[in-house]
Design an enzyme around this catalytic site. Structure first.
Site, PDB file in Angstrom:
ATOM      1  NE  ARG A  65       1.465 -68.237  17.774  1.00  0.00           N
ATOM      2  CZ  ARG A  65       0.769 -67.586  18.683  1.00  0.00           C
ATOM      3  NH1 ARG A  65      -0.247 -66.865  18.339  1.00  0.00           N
ATOM      4  NH2 ARG A  65       1.101 -67.633  19.965  1.00  0.00           N
ATOM      5  CG  HIS A  79       9.837 -73.371  16.708  1.00  0.00           C
ATOM      6  ND1 HIS A  79       9.128 -74.351  16.035  1.00  0.00           N
ATOM      7  CD2 HIS A  79       8.903 -72.589  17.328  1.00  0.00           C
ATOM      8  CE1 HIS A  79       7.834 -74.159  16.251  1.00  0.00           C
ATOM      9  NE2 HIS A  79       7.673 -73.108  17.035  1.00  0.00           N
TER      10      HIS A  79
HETATM   11  C1  NCD Z   1       7.561 -69.441  19.494  1.00  0.00           C
HETATM   12  C2  NCD Z   1       8.149 -70.599  20.283  1.00  0.00           C
HETATM   13  O1  NCD Z   1       7.412 -71.403  20.841  1.00  0.00           O
HETATM   14  O2  NCD Z   1       9.359 -70.682  20.267  1.00  0.00           O
HETATM   15  N1  NCD Z   1       6.170 -69.545  19.360  1.00  0.00           N
HETATM   16  C3  NCD Z   1       5.682 -70.149  18.262  1.00  0.00           C
HETATM   17  O3  NCD Z   1       5.801 -71.345  18.106  1.00  0.00           O
HETATM   18  N2  NCD Z   1       5.125 -69.368  17.327  1.00  0.00           N
HETATM   19  C4  NCD Z   1       7.975 -68.119  19.947  1.00  0.00           C
HETATM   20  C5  NCD Z   1       7.839 -67.782  21.408  1.00  0.00           C
HETATM   21  O4  NCD Z   1       7.314 -68.553  22.204  1.00  0.00           O
HETATM   22  O5  NCD Z   1       8.280 -66.686  21.734  1.00  0.00           O
END
Ligand code: NCD
Length: 308
Positions: free
Chosen positions: A58, A136
């Site tokens: 994503r 993030h």
């Molecule tokens: C998340 C991440 O990479 O931290 N994924 C994301 O970017 N939607 C969540 C995850 O990996 O659990």
């Protein structure tokens, strides 16, 4: 009006309240323009590099789509096919990517603070697409954007954040971004071994109300949002502990039907069994919509950072 033009985005704290509302409005505007015109031309002549040293679906693809929709160009660095395999360091790699003069670099790495450690060796603005267990920030941005779209506000929200709060990076960033809103309550729901880190609580102390609990049932009726996360298998030091804890919390349709009062279920995805697929068709299941929202709000962010 402030702007994020030319700025690095390393932490969810890099967004102030005014930035967030401006980005929400811009994302709404871009959503309309993209739906009528497909490809826009704001970022024509600009180039974004995605440098992901850790797997992603994503985050990387929505950034790439966002840039494509803005009319810009995308260059994707693929670690598996790069000189990293010959032993080149990630720092040198970043220097080389920056040497081709991109207008922005989105970076993901398994090492906490990797983007912070390279920001001074590259000229382009850096957007943190996830740094190990640390943060993030753009996930948090799309999370609050999704809540805002659903309720028309984020102020006053009561949210349960469930799952692996120790190793996950979405829970810290979401907590930090929620400090920009008023009267927010967070319930951190996890087994003791996976509870949210002290360092995260220190940063939000006095800015949101929070409680640490071990079961969803005890607080379900208070929640506006239940935000589910996966166990971060790849970050566990002891694989046996992962095996013991996986499946600690599984959200099923049955459970939610008992707690019809939880109006919204979110998940940053990928899910690996924490939400059973029979939940997907419930009206409060918003995780796929949440992922779609990511593209619009990332387009808004890119437009601002690029200053176009
Ligand atoms: C998340 C991440 O990479 O931290 N994924 C994301 O970017 N939607 C969540 C995850 O990996 O659990």
């Amino acid at each position: 009006m402030g702007s994020l033009r030319g700025r690095d985005v390393l932490s969810a704290f890099d967004f102030n309240r005014e930035d967030l509302f401006r980005l929400f409005d811009l994302a709404e505007r871009l959503r309309g323009e993209i739906s009528s015109r497909g490809i826009l031309d704001y970022a024509r002549g600009r180039v974004m590099v995605t440098a992901f040293f850790e797997p992603s679906t994503r985050t990387k693809i929505s950034f790439q789509f966002a840039m494509a929709r803005l009319g810009g160009e995308v260059v994707d660095f693929i670690e598996e096919a790069s000189s990293i395999r010959k032993g080149e360091t990630e720092e040198d790699t970043m220097r080389i990517l920056d040497g081709y003069s991109p207008d922005v670099i989105v970076v993901r790495h398994s090492r906490p603070f990797f983007p912070h450690s390279v920001k001074d060796i590259v000229k382009a603005p850096i957007i943190n697409g996830g740094d190990g267990t640390n943060e993030h920030p753009t996930q948090a941005l799309l999370d609050v954007y999704t809540i805002w779209r659903e309720f028309g506000r984020v102020d006053g929200i009561c949210i349960g954040i469930l799952g692996d709060l120790k190793y996950g990076r979405t829970a810290p960033s979401l907590s930090y971004i929620l400090t920009r809103f008023n009267d927010v309550t967070i319930y951190y729901i996890a087994p003791r071994q996976l509870q949210v880190r002290e360092e995260v609580l220190k940063k939000i102390e006095g800015r949101v109300r929070y409680h640490l609990v071990e079961s969803v049932e005890e607080i379900a009726s208070k929640l506006d949002v239940l935000y589910v996360t996966r166990l971060q298998k790849e970050r566990f030091e002891d694989p046996q502990e992962y095996e013991r804890l996986k499946g600690s919390y599984i959200i099923t349709r049955n459970m939610l039907e008992k707690h019809r009062k939880i109006p919204m279920i979110m998940h940053p995805l990928p899910r690996v069994g924490e939400i059973t697929t029979d939940v997907d068709t419930l009206p409060q299941a918003k995780y796929f919509e949440q992922a779609k929202n990511g593209m619009y709000v990332r387009a808004a962010l890119l437009k601002e950072v690029l200053g176009v």
